[in-house]
Structure formats: C-alpha cells, structure tokens
Design an enzyme around this catalytic site. Structure first.
Site, mmCIF file in Angstrom:
data_model
loop_
_atom_site.group_PDB
_atom_site.id
_atom_site.type_symbol
_atom_site.label_atom_id
_atom_site.label_comp_id
_atom_site.label_asym_id
_atom_site.label_seq_id
_atom_site.Cartn_x
_atom_site.Cartn_y
_atom_site.Cartn_z
ATOM 1 N N LYS A 1 0.835 -1.227 0.000
ATOM 2 C CA LYS A 1 0.000 0.000 0.000
ATOM 3 C C LYS A 1 0.853 1.253 0.000
ATOM 4 O O LYS A 1 0.562 2.205 -0.713
ATOM 5 C CB LYS A 1 -0.837 0.118 1.296
ATOM 6 C CG LYS A 1 -1.949 -0.825 1.477
ATOM 7 C CD LYS A 1 -2.859 -0.375 2.641
ATOM 8 C CE LYS A 1 -2.182 -0.231 3.992
ATOM 9 N NZ LYS A 1 -1.674 -1.451 4.593
ATOM 10 N N ARG B 1 -8.797 1.688 9.572
ATOM 11 C CA ARG B 1 -8.418 0.307 9.910
ATOM 12 C C ARG B 1 -9.507 -0.369 10.732
ATOM 13 O O ARG B 1 -9.361 -1.514 11.091
ATOM 14 C CB ARG B 1 -7.111 0.294 10.710
ATOM 15 C CG ARG B 1 -5.985 1.036 10.056
ATOM 16 C CD ARG B 1 -5.140 0.207 9.160
ATOM 17 N NE ARG B 1 -4.056 -0.486 9.750
ATOM 18 C CZ ARG B 1 -2.775 -0.232 9.476
ATOM 19 N NH1 ARG B 1 -2.433 0.814 8.750
ATOM 20 N NH2 ARG B 1 -1.847 -1.006 9.934
ATOM 21 N N ARG C 1 12.165 -7.834 5.187
ATOM 22 C CA ARG C 1 12.411 -6.395 5.089
ATOM 23 C C ARG C 1 12.875 -5.877 6.441
ATOM 24 O O ARG C 1 12.269 -6.124 7.454
ATOM 25 C CB ARG C 1 11.166 -5.639 4.582
ATOM 26 C CG ARG C 1 10.121 -5.312 5.621
ATOM 27 C CD ARG C 1 8.982 -4.473 5.003
ATOM 28 N NE ARG C 1 8.014 -4.170 6.058
ATOM 29 C CZ ARG C 1 6.814 -3.646 5.856
ATOM 30 N NH1 ARG C 1 6.421 -3.335 4.636
ATOM 31 N NH2 ARG C 1 6.007 -3.405 6.861
ATOM 32 N N ARG D 1 12.186 -0.241 11.203
ATOM 33 C CA ARG D 1 10.964 0.068 11.947
ATOM 34 C C ARG D 1 10.897 -0.810 13.186
ATOM 35 O O ARG D 1 11.144 -2.006 13.111
ATOM 36 C CB ARG D 1 9.740 -0.170 11.058
ATOM 37 C CG ARG D 1 9.278 1.081 10.350
ATOM 38 C CD ARG D 1 8.174 0.791 9.390
ATOM 39 N NE ARG D 1 7.018 0.174 10.010
ATOM 40 C CZ ARG D 1 5.887 -0.057 9.353
ATOM 41 N NH1 ARG D 1 5.786 0.290 8.086
ATOM 42 N NH2 ARG D 1 4.875 -0.616 9.964
ATOM 43 N N ARG E 1 0.219 -8.193 13.736
ATOM 44 C CA ARG E 1 -0.425 -7.218 12.838
ATOM 45 C C ARG E 1 -1.337 -7.904 11.830
ATOM 46 O O ARG E 1 -2.378 -7.373 11.462
ATOM 47 C CB ARG E 1 0.635 -6.355 12.146
ATOM 48 C CG ARG E 1 1.088 -5.208 13.042
ATOM 49 C CD ARG E 1 2.481 -4.746 12.746
ATOM 50 N NE ARG E 1 2.657 -4.251 11.416
ATOM 51 C CZ ARG E 1 3.805 -4.292 10.738
ATOM 52 N NH1 ARG E 1 4.855 -4.835 11.294
ATOM 53 N NH2 ARG E 1 3.884 -3.792 9.550
#
Ligand code: ADP
Length: 185
Positions: free
Chosen positions: A15, A89, A128, A132, A143
């Site tokens: 996204k 969300r 990845r 973060r 998540r």
C-alpha cells in the site's frame, strides 16, 4: 468534488509504495496514518508517545487518536485528488471518514484492496528490515491477526457501497500499479 481514494490491505501488501506512486506519478496528495504516527513519535509529541506503545505491540492505535489526526490532515488538504493509506483500519474509523469526507465536500471514489495471501505477508516482513521498531516476526504475525479481525470487515463495508476494487498484490510493484490505475479507471 475532489476524488478520495482509500487503499486497503494487509501489512506489507505494498500500500505504502502504491500510495507514493499515486502521489509522485499521478498528482494525488497523500495521507498515511502510519507515517503521521511515526512523525509524531519522532517529534516527541504526546500523541506520538501514546501511539508508540500500541504500534510496537503490533496492535491498532485507539480510534479516538486516529480520528483526531486524520481530521487534521484531511482538513489541511486543498482541493484535488487524495489517496488515503491506512486511514481506516476499523469500521468506526470508516464511518468517521465518511462524515469527514462529506464535511470537506469530497467524495469517496474507490477503496482499493491490495490482496496478498498471509504466507506471502509473513515472508515479506521477515525479509524487510527498514529499521521500523514494529517489523519483527512476532509483531508481523500480530499485525496480520489484527488485520483479519479488525480491518478486513471493511472489505464488506466498502463492497456494500459499491466502492471496492480488488487488485492482486502478489505481483511486482509495476504490475500492481497498473492494476491500481485500471481500478481507478
Ligand atoms: P503496516 O501497513 O505495515 O501495518 P502502517 O505504517 O500503516 O504499517 O502502520 C503501522 C502501525 O501504525 C500499525 O500497526 C498501527 O499500530 C498504527 N496505525 C496506522 N494506521 C492506523 C489506523 N488507521 N488505526 C489504528 N492504528 C493505526
């Protein structure tokens, strides 16, 4: 009325990349709640500190905090098309967004679901490392659970209103971008 496009999908569905492409290549303004929260956090604001506790656990930041920052960001937009990344969300957030969009004389044009299967999401997050603090395998799985429980009901919400467009997210970013553009007509 100015076009307002919602991007929807599981974590790591791409996204963020597609939202930036709409901004950089198609002239959309971009509002991304994840980025707004990370900025608030980096700036050391009270909102940022409150949000950080939830983000690091991989759970959603409470609706009332999100609704406040989204109202501020949408209020600051000029006219012209906007892409909203992660802005709704939960169903209560989507209902607030409806009201906000109307109040600013905008129109929800489409909700684009970038579909990626769970095992691919987990593979992507494992691979990845963007620094973060919420990109660990454990928070990734959390998540994803949160996505299915709290965000996926939005698919039916947008579908019922004839706004849902599905794009296969398990392809390279250029192909997904083609799908997004096609979905926007
Ligand atoms: P991702 O799409 O990979 O989950 P985001 O940058 O969109 O990444 O979001 C990171 C975190 O910020 C989420 O896990 C959540 O804690 C918080 N967040 C972002 N947007 C929202 C929202 N609309 N409602 C609640 N929490 C949010």
């Amino acid at each position: 009325m100015s076009a307002t496009v919602v991007l929807l999908g599981p974590p790591a569905c791409g996204k963020g990349t597609q939202a930036e492409r709409l901004r950089d290549r198609a002239g959309f303004a971009l509002v991304a709640t994840g980025d707004l929260l990370r900025e608030a956090r980096a700036a050391g604001t009270e909102l940022g500190a409150r949000a950080a506790v939830f983000m690091d656990r991989g759970v959603l930041v409470p609706d009332e905090l999100i609704i406040g920052i989204v109202a501020e960001a949408v209020g600051a937009l000029g006219s012209g098309p906007v892409v909203l990344d992660g802005v709704s969300r939960t169903v209560p957030q989507a209902l607030e967004l409806d009201a906000l969009v109307r109040a600013h004389e905008r129109e929800l044009t489409a909700a684009i679901l970038i579909d990626v299967p769970d095992d691919e999401v987990v593979r992507r997050i494992a691979g990845r490392h963007q620094g973060r603090t919420d990109d660990t395998p454990e928070t990734a799985r959390e998540r994803l659970r949160v996505y299915h429980r709290e965000t996926e009901p939005l698919v039916r919400h947008f579908e019922a209103r004839g706004l849902l467009r599905r794009v296969d997210g398990a392809q390279d970013a250029d192909s997904v971008e083609d799908g997004v553009r096609a979905a926007l007509g």
